[in-house]
Design a protein around this motif. Structure first.
Motif, PDB file in Angstrom:
ATOM      1  N   LEU A  20      19.151  -4.369  45.162  1.00  0.00           N
ATOM      2  CA  LEU A  20      18.742  -5.628  44.359  1.00  0.00           C
ATOM      3  C   LEU A  20      19.064  -6.799  44.848  1.00  0.00           C
ATOM      4  O   LEU A  20      18.698  -7.517  44.533  1.00  0.00           O
ATOM      5  N   HIS A  21      19.609  -7.405  45.535  1.00  0.00           N
ATOM      6  CA  HIS A  21      19.243  -8.693  46.705  1.00  0.00           C
ATOM      7  C   HIS A  21      17.671  -8.115  47.405  1.00  0.00           C
ATOM      8  O   HIS A  21      17.126  -9.354  46.836  1.00  0.00           O
ATOM      9  N   ALA A  22      17.651  -7.128  47.871  1.00  0.00           N
ATOM     10  CA  ALA A  22      15.436  -6.857  48.466  1.00  0.00           C
ATOM     11  C   ALA A  22      14.894  -7.495  47.580  1.00  0.00           C
ATOM     12  O   ALA A  22      14.179  -7.737  47.736  1.00  0.00           O
ATOM     13  N   LYS A  23      15.152  -6.864  46.339  1.00  0.00           N
ATOM     14  CA  LYS A  23      14.268  -7.183  45.459  1.00  0.00           C
ATOM     15  C   LYS A  23      14.271  -8.179  44.166  1.00  0.00           C
ATOM     16  O   LYS A  23      13.975  -8.657  43.284  1.00  0.00           O
ATOM     17  N   GLY A  24      15.240  -8.534  44.190  1.00  0.00           N
ATOM     18  CA  GLY A  24      16.152 -10.342  43.110  1.00  0.00           C
ATOM     19  C   GLY A  24      15.925  -9.233  42.192  1.00  0.00           C
ATOM     20  O   GLY A  24      15.203 -10.298  40.268  1.00  0.00           O
ATOM     21  N   LEU A  25      17.266  -8.064  41.736  1.00  0.00           N
ATOM     22  CA  LEU A  25      16.774  -7.256  40.429  1.00  0.00           C
ATOM     23  C   LEU A  25      17.883  -7.890  39.769  1.00  0.00           C
ATOM     24  O   LEU A  25      18.826  -8.752  39.779  1.00  0.00           O
ATOM     25  N   THR A  26      17.547  -7.496  38.637  1.00  0.00           N
ATOM     26  CA  THR A  26      18.684  -8.212  37.143  1.00  0.00           C
ATOM     27  C   THR A  26      19.052  -6.943  36.947  1.00  0.00           C
ATOM     28  O   THR A  26      18.582  -5.724  36.572  1.00  0.00           O
ATOM     29  N   LEU A  27      20.394  -6.156  36.617  1.00  0.00           N
ATOM     30  CA  LEU A  27      21.461  -5.440  36.323  1.00  0.00           C
ATOM     31  C   LEU A  27      21.923  -5.850  34.693  1.00  0.00           C
ATOM     32  O   LEU A  27      23.107  -6.353  34.737  1.00  0.00           O
TER      33      LEU A  27
ATOM     34  N   SER B  39      30.950   3.931  38.528  1.00  0.00           N
ATOM     35  CA  SER B  39      30.894   4.149  39.909  1.00  0.00           C
ATOM     36  C   SER B  39      30.443   2.661  40.991  1.00  0.00           C
ATOM     37  O   SER B  39      30.782   1.696  40.611  1.00  0.00           O
ATOM     38  N   THR B  40      30.704   2.571  41.830  1.00  0.00           N
ATOM     39  CA  THR B  40      31.368   2.645  43.300  1.00  0.00           C
ATOM     40  C   THR B  40      29.398   2.189  44.196  1.00  0.00           C
ATOM     41  O   THR B  40      28.540   3.391  44.074  1.00  0.00           O
ATOM     42  N   HIS B  41      28.296   1.405  44.283  1.00  0.00           N
ATOM     43  CA  HIS B  41      27.322   1.408  44.335  1.00  0.00           C
ATOM     44  C   HIS B  41      27.003   0.509  45.513  1.00  0.00           C
ATOM     45  O   HIS B  41      27.345  -0.558  45.442  1.00  0.00           O
ATOM     46  N   ASP B  42      26.087   0.631  46.221  1.00  0.00           N
ATOM     47  CA  ASP B  42      25.259  -0.529  47.372  1.00  0.00           C
ATOM     48  C   ASP B  42      24.374  -1.290  46.754  1.00  0.00           C
ATOM     49  O   ASP B  42      23.271  -0.946  46.034  1.00  0.00           O
ATOM     50  N   LEU B  43      24.694  -2.307  46.596  1.00  0.00           N
ATOM     51  CA  LEU B  43      23.326  -2.871  46.094  1.00  0.00           C
ATOM     52  C   LEU B  43      22.693  -3.624  46.749  1.00  0.00           C
ATOM     53  O   LEU B  43      22.052  -4.595  46.164  1.00  0.00           O
ATOM     54  N   SER B  44      22.334  -3.263  48.568  1.00  0.00           N
ATOM     55  CA  SER B  44      21.543  -4.401  48.798  1.00  0.00           C
ATOM     56  C   SER B  44      20.078  -3.974  48.140  1.00  0.00           C
ATOM     57  O   SER B  44      19.470  -4.927  48.199  1.00  0.00           O
TER      58      SER B  44
ATOM     59  N   LEU C 118      12.492 -14.503  47.933  1.00  0.00           N
ATOM     60  CA  LEU C 118      11.176 -13.410  47.477  1.00  0.00           C
ATOM     61  C   LEU C 118       9.237 -14.119  47.682  1.00  0.00           C
ATOM     62  O   LEU C 118       8.564 -13.083  47.939  1.00  0.00           O
TER      63      LEU C 118
ATOM     64  N   THR D 177      24.248 -10.189  47.360  1.00  0.00           N
ATOM     65  CA  THR D 177      24.354  -8.426  46.754  1.00  0.00           C
ATOM     66  C   THR D 177      23.935  -7.340  48.471  1.00  0.00           C
ATOM     67  O   THR D 177      23.736  -6.504  47.792  1.00  0.00           O
ATOM     68  N   ARG D 178      24.295  -8.314  49.966  1.00  0.00           N
ATOM     69  CA  ARG D 178      24.084  -6.617  50.377  1.00  0.00           C
ATOM     70  C   ARG D 178      24.787  -6.080  50.950  1.00  0.00           C
ATOM     71  O   ARG D 178      25.271  -4.763  51.735  1.00  0.00           O
ATOM     72  N   SER D 179      26.323  -6.269  49.734  1.00  0.00           N
ATOM     73  CA  SER D 179      27.966  -5.351  49.762  1.00  0.00           C
ATOM     74  C   SER D 179      27.738  -3.980  48.894  1.00  0.00           C
ATOM     75  O   SER D 179      26.779  -3.868  48.073  1.00  0.00           O
ATOM     76  N   THR D 180      28.321  -3.283  48.645  1.00  0.00           N
ATOM     77  CA  THR D 180      28.469  -2.477  48.009  1.00  0.00           C
ATOM     78  C   THR D 180      30.256  -2.263  47.291  1.00  0.00           C
ATOM     79  O   THR D 180      31.231  -2.873  48.210  1.00  0.00           O
ATOM     80  N   HIS D 181      30.078  -2.515  45.767  1.00  0.00           N
ATOM     81  CA  HIS D 181      30.623  -2.805  44.746  1.00  0.00           C
ATOM     82  C   HIS D 181      31.153  -1.508  43.651  1.00  0.00           C
ATOM     83  O   HIS D 181      30.314  -0.824  43.547  1.00  0.00           O
ATOM     84  N   ASP D 182      32.343  -1.615  43.740  1.00  0.00           N
ATOM     85  CA  ASP D 182      32.854  -1.066  42.104  1.00  0.00           C
ATOM     86  C   ASP D 182      32.629  -1.687  40.895  1.00  0.00           C
ATOM     87  O   ASP D 182      32.488  -3.132  40.539  1.00  0.00           O
TER      88      ASP D 182
ATOM     89  N   VAL E 258      20.747 -10.868  40.137  1.00  0.00           N
ATOM     90  CA  VAL E 258      20.297 -11.293  41.904  1.00  0.00           C
ATOM     91  C   VAL E 258      19.391 -11.821  41.739  1.00  0.00           C
ATOM     92  O   VAL E 258      18.093 -11.353  41.803  1.00  0.00           O
TER      93      VAL E 258
ATOM     94  N   LEU F  22      24.269  -8.719  35.502  1.00  0.00           N
ATOM     95  CA  LEU F  22      24.362  -9.323  36.810  1.00  0.00           C
ATOM     96  C   LEU F  22      22.835  -9.813  37.305  1.00  0.00           C
ATOM     97  O   LEU F  22      21.922  -8.926  37.491  1.00  0.00           O
TER      98      LEU F  22
ATOM     99  N   ARG G 175      17.688 -17.586  35.582  1.00  0.00           N
ATOM    100  CA  ARG G 175      18.371 -16.291  35.475  1.00  0.00           C
ATOM    101  C   ARG G 175      18.994 -15.869  34.092  1.00  0.00           C
ATOM    102  O   ARG G 175      19.078 -15.442  32.998  1.00  0.00           O
TER     103      ARG G 175
END
Lengths: 329, 329
Positions: B254-261, B247-252, A268, A245-250, A263, A261, A140
């Motif tokens: 991204l974790h559940a799917k192993g995403l790239t942002l 803004s602020t976001h729940d990143l779960s 999986l 990253t199961r949490s909420t972030h700015d 993840v 980023l 990655r």
């Protein structure tokens, strides 16, 4: 066969020695006579009942990491033969056998021959953390020679492999620890610069070690508040890899610096049975690096027998372990 | 020279026609006789005072996007000569001249020869949005032939270029719109599948168009709540590119799917004067694709003269515009 299983979620005391039928080998799979396994956070989260959707059915045999000897191979398996010493992260989840038993049925795609230079106990410490670190830094982040890479939690399971992989890839490696003792271990693992995060803020160590520019790659193996610190430590157009990253972030810092980023959720491919052979391939590469002396597992001095698995979980959950906690037959 | 400048932040009425000295050309720069500029959201955010840290000094000449004719070249500039028709996003920020004036002093690295097949007005619509889309889809997401790419906001500034770039790169292109009229424009731009986001939820269109698997790449040009929808629309190990994450976001997810942002903030190279030549290079490639008929700018039917810039801002801010709002000398 004997297994350490759980019949309900809960404290480590839920582990019981029970008798289960020896699994039959099926196509594409091998039957492994288990020699050792290791504890990963996902194992005690499953035991607690924190991830019921992916937990195995009761009586549940937990643990994915395994090292052992191939007892039998199923139809279509050409990569292994009986007697081969193998390692992998190959079960402990819904619909799959676990490693806390005399025998484990495992998809051959998830395995590789174990590093020759390691004992079974040492090999069992590697799979989940080595695959995670490899996917994070090599697949990655695609780290390049000369890049500055900050690996959080030097003596953690994923962190200690991360340091060594980044070093092997030619990066300049920085890492964070909480004590002098852990700093010494981090240096021994090859870290160029060790940062005590209790003595310096992110701003301070970014100023000291990168002239305020930030790191090219930050490997966050901790999550929650630490992920915010990782965003703060990354430089312009930098990369953060997180395994939690199961949490909420700015996300403003990502905008301000144009960050990427990644993840990584290592399970999986195994859980969804997609591209599982990637894991076998990574473990093949890891074994090569181990036998070349480039990577070695960090094992906590305490080790446990299968009958002591409850104690192993208690110890791993306490956060006192340094490196991996291993459980031997 | 005449300029449309602001002496304080505020409503569009703060624009005033004033007389400013014609800039002197300096090394590495060219002096452009401005023919046209276009309105980007960053321009009206700067005008409102929402980004004081990067706003030009009063009296402030806003606008980065420019198309015009080279009047003079500074020492060291070998890529352009007087009389060349150029385009770029090259100012309107702290320490830089803006395009809302008769002449603009611009770093030659930020410019390219304008597409031959476009008028000045059309060329002025492209720079910021084309660089943003290129950086997002080509540099960061690295889209590949056959990938499924969902581009949000088909008729937006960045969205309409995103569709065309993704199509050119060989992707299967999906896009979201809010009306039948915009759907027709989206199809005309080359989108394979147009989704009306007022008629379908993310879950519904992911089910219909990807058998529930999700898209390989989601290009979020909207931000805020839409970023959560982008996370939901991405498939396992998928990629989300966002150009707005303050803004602020729940990143779960991204974790559940192993995403790239990937977060793209197009202004960084210009603002921090680092690798500016990347922008000139992208615009060179964009001009080539435009002249090959692969990319064309979408201009709102309404257009404005420099003296009507206040009206142009009001219209662009109203959200009624389709594509870019252009302002001509």
């Amino acid at each position: 066969m004997k297994a350490q299983a759980i019949a309900s979620f809960g404290e480590p005391s839920v582990f019981q020695t029970i008798e289960l039928p020896k699994p039959e080998v099926i196509p594409g799979h091998v039957l492994i006579r288990v020699a050792a396994t290791s504890v990963n956070p996902v194992d005690f989260k499953l035991r607690r009942g924190a991830m019921p959707a992916i937990a195995p059915e009761f009586p549940a045999v937990l643990h994915g990491d395994v090292a052992g000897v191939v007892e039998a191979v199923g139809e279509g398996v050409t990569t292994f033969k009986p007697g081969d010493e193998v390692y992998g992260c190959a079960g402990g989840f819904k619909g799959m056998g676990g490693a806390l038993a005399e025998y484990m049925l495992a998809d051959a795609d998830l395995l590789a021959l174990k590093p020759k230079s390691l004992s079974m106990k040492e090999a069992a410490a590697l799979p989940l953390v080595a695959i995670t670190a490899w996917e994070s830094l090599i697949y990655r982040a695609k780290i390049q020679p000369g890049q500055t890479v900050l690996v959080h939690a030097a003596t953690g399971g994923v962190g200690h492999i991360g340091i060594q992989l980044a070093k092997w890839a030619g990066a300049k490696v920085y890492t964070t620890v909480s004590s002098k003792e852990k700093a010494a271990i981090a240096r021994d693992l090859g870290a160029d610069t060790v940062i005590n995060y209790r003595q310096q803020t992110v701003e301070e160590y970014v100023a000291e070690h990168t002239s305020g520019k930030g790191f090219d790659v930050v490997f966050d193996t901790v999550g929650k508040d630490n992920l915010d610190r990782s965003f703060a430590a990354a430089g312009m157009h930098g990369t953060v890899v997180s395994i939690s990253t199961r949490s909420t972030h700015d996300l403003s810092p990502l905008h301000a610096k144009g960050l990427t980023l990644h993840v990584v959720f290592m399970l999986l491919r195994m859980l969804y049975d997609t591209q599982r052979a990637e894991h076998g391939k990574i473990l093949f590469n890891v074994a090569k690096l181990v036998d070349q002396g480039k990577i070695r597992p960090l094992l906590d001095p305490k080790s446990f027998r299968f009958s002591e698995v409850a104690e192993a979980h208690r110890y791993a959950e306490s956060g006192q372990a340094v490196g991996k906690v291993v459980v031997e037959v």
